[in-house]
Design a protein around this motif. Sequence first.
Motif, short mmCIF file in Angstrom:
data_model
loop_
_atom_site.label_atom_id
_atom_site.label_comp_id
_atom_site.label_asym_id
_atom_site.label_seq_id
_atom_site.Cartn_x
_atom_site.Cartn_y
_atom_site.Cartn_z
N ALA A 85 12.14 -0.93 -16.27
CA ALA A 85 12.96 -1.28 -17.41
C ALA A 85 14.37 -1.51 -16.87
O ALA A 85 14.80 -0.83 -15.95
CB ALA A 85 12.98 -0.15 -18.44
N THR A 86 15.10 -2.50 -17.44
CA THR A 86 16.46 -2.73 -17.00
C THR A 86 17.37 -3.17 -18.14
O THR A 86 16.89 -3.75 -19.12
CB THR A 86 16.54 -3.77 -15.86
N THR A 87 18.66 -2.88 -17.99
CA THR A 87 19.63 -3.30 -19.00
C THR A 87 20.28 -4.62 -18.61
O THR A 87 21.05 -5.18 -19.40
CB THR A 87 20.74 -2.24 -19.17
N ARG A 88 19.98 -5.13 -17.42
CA ARG A 88 20.63 -6.40 -17.06
C ARG A 88 19.94 -7.55 -17.82
O ARG A 88 18.79 -7.44 -18.19
CB ARG A 88 20.61 -6.64 -15.55
N PRO A 89 20.71 -8.61 -18.03
CA PRO A 89 20.13 -9.73 -18.79
C PRO A 89 18.99 -10.41 -18.04
O PRO A 89 18.97 -10.41 -16.81
CB PRO A 89 21.31 -10.72 -18.94
N ARG A 90 18.07 -10.96 -18.80
CA ARG A 90 16.94 -11.68 -18.23
C ARG A 90 17.44 -13.00 -17.63
O ARG A 90 18.26 -13.70 -18.22
CB ARG A 90 15.90 -11.98 -19.32
N ARG A 91 16.95 -13.32 -16.43
CA ARG A 91 17.32 -14.58 -15.79
C ARG A 91 16.28 -15.64 -16.10
O ARG A 91 15.13 -15.32 -16.38
CB ARG A 91 17.40 -14.41 -14.27
N PRO A 92 16.67 -16.92 -16.07
CA PRO A 92 15.71 -18.00 -16.36
C PRO A 92 14.47 -17.87 -15.47
O PRO A 92 14.59 -17.66 -14.26
CB PRO A 92 16.48 -19.28 -16.00
N GLY A 93 13.30 -17.96 -16.09
CA GLY A 93 12.06 -17.88 -15.31
C GLY A 93 11.45 -16.48 -15.30
O GLY A 93 10.26 -16.32 -15.06
N GLU A 94 12.25 -15.46 -15.58
CA GLU A 94 11.71 -14.10 -15.59
C GLU A 94 10.94 -13.85 -16.88
O GLU A 94 11.30 -14.36 -17.95
CB GLU A 94 12.86 -13.08 -15.46
N VAL A 95 9.87 -13.07 -16.77
CA VAL A 95 8.99 -12.84 -17.92
C VAL A 95 9.05 -11.38 -18.37
O VAL A 95 8.89 -10.46 -17.54
CB VAL A 95 7.52 -13.20 -17.56
N GLU A 96 9.30 -11.16 -19.67
CA GLU A 96 9.34 -9.81 -20.24
C GLU A 96 8.00 -9.11 -20.03
O GLU A 96 6.93 -9.67 -20.28
CB GLU A 96 9.65 -9.92 -21.74
N GLY A 97 8.04 -7.89 -19.50
CA GLY A 97 6.82 -7.10 -19.29
C GLY A 97 6.12 -7.41 -17.97
O GLY A 97 5.18 -6.72 -17.58
N LYS A 98 6.60 -8.44 -17.29
CA LYS A 98 6.00 -8.78 -15.99
C LYS A 98 6.99 -8.55 -14.86
O LYS A 98 6.73 -7.82 -13.91
CB LYS A 98 5.51 -10.24 -16.01
N ASP A 99 8.18 -9.20 -14.96
CA ASP A 99 9.23 -8.94 -13.98
C ASP A 99 9.95 -7.63 -14.28
O ASP A 99 10.19 -6.81 -13.40
CB ASP A 99 10.22 -10.10 -13.96
N TYR A 100 10.30 -7.46 -15.56
CA TYR A 100 10.96 -6.24 -16.04
C TYR A 100 10.64 -6.06 -17.52
O TYR A 100 10.20 -6.98 -18.19
CB TYR A 100 12.49 -6.35 -15.92
N TYR A 101 10.89 -4.86 -18.03
CA TYR A 101 11.04 -4.65 -19.48
C TYR A 101 12.56 -4.77 -19.69
O TYR A 101 13.32 -3.92 -19.23
CB TYR A 101 10.57 -3.27 -19.90
N PHE A 102 13.00 -5.81 -20.41
CA PHE A 102 14.44 -5.99 -20.63
C PHE A 102 14.84 -5.23 -21.89
O PHE A 102 14.34 -5.52 -22.98
CB PHE A 102 14.77 -7.49 -20.74
N VAL A 103 15.70 -4.23 -21.73
CA VAL A 103 16.09 -3.40 -22.88
C VAL A 103 17.60 -3.35 -23.04
O VAL A 103 18.36 -3.54 -22.09
CB VAL A 103 15.54 -1.96 -22.74
N GLU A 104 18.03 -3.06 -24.28
CA GLU A 104 19.46 -2.88 -24.57
C GLU A 104 19.95 -1.58 -23.94
O GLU A 104 19.17 -0.64 -23.77
CB GLU A 104 19.70 -2.82 -26.08
N ASP A 105 21.25 -1.52 -23.66
CA ASP A 105 21.87 -0.29 -23.14
C ASP A 105 21.48 0.93 -23.97
O ASP A 105 21.10 1.98 -23.44
CB ASP A 105 23.41 -0.43 -23.19
N GLU A 106 21.60 0.76 -25.29
CA GLU A 106 21.38 1.90 -26.19
C GLU A 106 19.93 2.40 -26.10
O GLU A 106 19.68 3.61 -26.05
CB GLU A 106 21.72 1.48 -27.62
N THR A 107 18.99 1.44 -26.11
CA THR A 107 17.56 1.79 -26.00
C THR A 107 17.30 2.53 -24.70
O THR A 107 16.59 3.53 -24.67
CB THR A 107 16.69 0.51 -26.03
N PHE A 108 17.91 2.00 -23.62
CA PHE A 108 17.72 2.60 -22.30
C PHE A 108 18.13 4.06 -22.31
O PHE A 108 17.37 4.94 -21.88
CB PHE A 108 18.53 1.82 -21.25
#
Lengths: 220, 220
Positions: free
Chosen positions: B51-74
Amino acid sequence: MAKNEDSKMQSNIIGRRGFMLVLSSPSGAGKTTIARRLIEEENGLYMSVSATTRPRRPGEVEGKDYYFVEDETFHLMANRGEFLEHANVFDHYYATPAVPVMNALSEGRDILFDIDWQGTQQIADKSRDDLVSVFILPPSTQDLEKRLLNRAQDSAEVVAKRMSKAADEISHYREYDYILVNENVDKAISDIKAIMVAERLKRDRQVGLTDFVKELRDQI
Amino acid sequence: MAKNEDSKMQSNIIGRRGFMLVLSSPSGAGKTTIARRLIEEENGLYMSVSATTRPRRPGEVEGKDYYFVEDETFHLMANRGEFLEHANVFDHYYATPAVPVMNALSEGRDILFDIDWQGTQQIADKSRDDLVSVFILPPSTQDLEKRLLNRAQDSAEVVAKRMSKAADEISHYREYDYILVNENVDKAISDIKAIMVAERLKRDRQVGLTDFVKELRDQI
């Protein structure tokens, strides 16, 4: 089959301490064949030589098949704590002298033992860190029965005794590091070779690692 | 290269619990190549998803490269103890959610982690028995320097920082189960595959062994 040379590669840089490899199984699970092939095919693995009070048979070689010793010598050695393990089998004594084994380990050689759970427990009590124990199970009860009943000339009494011993052996599986179900002898051997590769890479067994790491860090 | 199917054989009879395989090394010891090939070639081994709080980069897939989460959720998840490990890297947070990993392990799947010694220590604190840790060392200081200096466009400052981090990483080798000197990438991969075969045969990880043994004994 050519002996496996790979075990030398990492030890050109750092050395390693050998380990005692114990294979145990109920009679008829294929252990003897597996042990024989491992000794033939694995570089750096040697069969342990036991001391015994039974008389030498024609063809047997002193120091190779056994160390043949007198009763009195055997008990003297036992009392002085010179054995890693010992057992009484059919009115004769058998034991593993500690010194040749410990020397082998400090020279980076691995020693194979074909002993039962009682011998394994004794070795564990003396030198647990040097012990790598593998319990080999038959893949099914049918397979076990087939192997136990295989020797057609044995009396019903001998067969019953062998089955009882097998049941006893199997009850000690919890004392072993690895459990291997012997479905296929080639795979079983391949699995044990993998266990050996892994155990040879255990951090605790690397010798000279501290110096190697220090050298790396000093250069950075 | 075809995926290794052998890991299934013993588990047709008894099941096994998966483990967390951690590869750590100083930057430049070849770990990324090794990790990539293990995922490609090893059946039953899966890359851990952070899981990461950094923004998703073009081409990256949610749940595959990272779980992209908000700071607060993290931070909510962190406070609830839902992470196996977490770290702060360049103003963003990264962590391993525990639930997907523990589910995978109970289903007999192994999970690969590419983390440093700090993440490894956190995982060890939470679940030492499920952890298999391998430290990969370069074969020489010359090799390490060559790799660290390889990216010609980096400033002297970046290079110095990378070397300092490498020295720091190396000082933690004592916290790892296995030490591997990466002289040859094919051999390093073969060695780690052997470690995996061995760890999959560890008695502690076999599931249903008690029932299997009981069945054997009842038949004798």
